[in-house]
Motif scaffolding. Sequence first.
Motif, PDB file in Angstrom:
ATOM      1  N   LEU A   1       4.129  10.267  -7.122  1.00 17.08           N
ATOM      2  CA  LEU A   1       5.201  10.655  -8.038  1.00 17.08           C
ATOM      3  C   LEU A   1       4.753  10.693  -9.494  1.00 17.08           C
ATOM      4  O   LEU A   1       5.122  11.607 -10.247  1.00 17.08           O
ATOM      5  N   PHE A   2       3.951   9.702  -9.911  1.00 17.28           N
ATOM      6  CA  PHE A   2       3.660   9.562 -11.340  1.00 17.28           C
ATOM      7  C   PHE A   2       2.234   9.953 -11.729  1.00 17.28           C
ATOM      8  O   PHE A   2       1.923  10.017 -12.919  1.00 17.28           O
ATOM      9  N   PHE A   3       1.370  10.200 -10.726  1.00 23.50           N
ATOM     10  CA  PHE A   3       0.001  10.583 -11.062  1.00 23.50           C
ATOM     11  C   PHE A   3      -0.387  11.920 -10.427  1.00 23.50           C
ATOM     12  O   PHE A   3      -0.756  12.863 -11.128  1.00 23.50           O
ATOM     13  N   SER A   4      -0.286  11.989  -9.117  1.00 23.82           N
ATOM     14  CA  SER A   4      -0.770  13.173  -8.393  1.00 23.82           C
ATOM     15  C   SER A   4       0.013  14.435  -8.754  1.00 23.82           C
ATOM     16  O   SER A   4      -0.571  15.458  -9.131  1.00 23.82           O
TER      17      SER A   4
ATOM     18  N   ARG B   1       0.836  -1.209   0.000  1.00 22.75           N
ATOM     19  CA  ARG B   1       0.000   0.000   0.000  1.00 22.75           C
ATOM     20  C   ARG B   1       0.869   1.257   0.000  1.00 22.75           C
ATOM     21  O   ARG B   1       0.611   2.208  -0.754  1.00 22.75           O
ATOM     22  N   VAL B   2       1.916   1.282   0.849  1.00 24.88           N
ATOM     23  CA  VAL B   2       2.803   2.446   0.922  1.00 24.88           C
ATOM     24  C   VAL B   2       3.558   2.620  -0.387  1.00 24.88           C
ATOM     25  O   VAL B   2       3.714   3.744  -0.886  1.00 24.88           O
ATOM     26  N   PHE B   3       4.005   1.508  -0.966  1.00 24.67           N
ATOM     27  CA  PHE B   3       4.734   1.567  -2.233  1.00 24.67           C
ATOM     28  C   PHE B   3       3.839   2.131  -3.342  1.00 24.67           C
ATOM     29  O   PHE B   3       4.256   2.982  -4.131  1.00 24.67           O
ATOM     30  N   TRP B   4       2.589   1.662  -3.391  1.00 19.93           N
ATOM     31  CA  TRP B   4       1.653   2.145  -4.403  1.00 19.93           C
ATOM     32  C   TRP B   4       1.325   3.624  -4.178  1.00 19.93           C
ATOM     33  O   TRP B   4       1.163   4.377  -5.136  1.00 19.93           O
TER      34      TRP B   4
END
Length: 501
Positions: free
Chosen positions: A282-285, A273-276
Amino acid sequence: MDENKTKVHKIFIGSKLANAVHYIFFGAPNAYTWDENAIECAYLRRNILKKLTRFWFSGTLDVSEAFAVHWNEEYQAYELQAELINGQTAILKHSLHETQKSPLDFDYLAREIMSPLQKKLKESGFDGLVWQAGMGNPVAANNFLYTGTSWVWIDLESGVPALIPLNPIPLFTFYIPKSFRHRRALFDDVDISQLQNYIDSNNEKLSSFLSKQEFANLQQEIDQLQKHQHAWRTTKRIERSLTYSHKKNRISAEQLQFFKRFSILWYGREIARVFWLLLSILFFSIPQKSIRFITNFPFLQKFLKAIKFAISQRYREEKARNYVRKSIHRWQQRKQLEQKTVSILEKEINKNDTSAFITDFGVHIAIKPFVKTFEYVVIPSLLVSGVVTLKWSIFLILVSGPVARSLYTIFRLIQSYTRSQKRPWVALFIGAIPVIGNLAYPAQMIYSASNNNNVATFILYDSVGKFGILMPIWGGEDTATEHFFNRSLYFGLRILKRKHS
């Protein structure tokens, strides 16, 4: 509970950063959010300390009384219902608002209230509460309000463990040793044995000061605190994490029992969960927010305003005046300026002899966004494209603001020479200094004025105070950090005034 007292509902949600810190140290966000034993400790500590502070300070310090604790369904977090205190934070020093002999002065609060309170808390075993009383924690200064008759301690519950003081000395001499003693990162912990010994040692004095019922309640509250604190502190890390997720409706009761039996699966799930979460940020928000900002930014409107600012003296002057008025209004909202002071400042803003100064100050403020764009967009682009080296990039970032301010001030210097006006040498010198360069024209006005310029002085106080407000972690309004910068300027101006006279 006194029915005449107004309640405030303190709901323990916590910031994302604070919750991350708790997660690292304890396996779950702030326990006041989800742990019934933890919130009961907060309730009991307040009412114990309300009695003890009356005993210690004889009316000069009180504690906001706790009335009850409840689960708030809307926020899915516990709330503490406490006494609402209508009061004033410590007053900032100002040339028109000096309070050095008043109980409202920060020096009085620090010397007569916070420092003695810290000493008493140490003596009585309230090890973790020393943080909220301000030892090494400048943010704690806004935990105290003055009601006109006494100071009141309104916030006794910490947001993070007491391991990031501004002053490293308390960290190594008190907080770390006490963390080892309590076998955890120090977080509002009470040494019950030391507290009980303190009560026993002062039994006669406390019995004569408190009523018989109050003293009996005090002892009962200490016994309850010991019970709830023990239950809170002995909860295992896996249970904290699971209970928090269950209270937040992230897992069902059946899942709760399942993961208690197979804890390795829970930890695997949490790591994933933390990794996701990190990948999403980093890559979406971040990219989505950046694109949204760029597409919604009113480039044309800003460009037209910049053109207008460049060609219209009246527009520049009005923008600068509005900037000062907003600062005055903000101070007034914080109860840091009396109405008579506001009237004096607003009257001076409209004086003709202040217009040139305000306009020059406004220009320095107005060019700041362009400088920041150059620093954060142009220079990194030049670096990535290989036009400049890293060393030159750092150099350009350091000098961009001073150069921009100096170019304008040199133009004003030449203009003042041709018009036989006072030369802004002080503004030229200070404007060339990184960080504080925007104070160039307020400093120039104070230096060259034949009498005190209250608007210029106010802008200096407002600008210097912002260093304390904007400081990460330890900054903010009404903190000891803001008061440090405020008082430094106050005493510095007094020294300059003596030399100037």
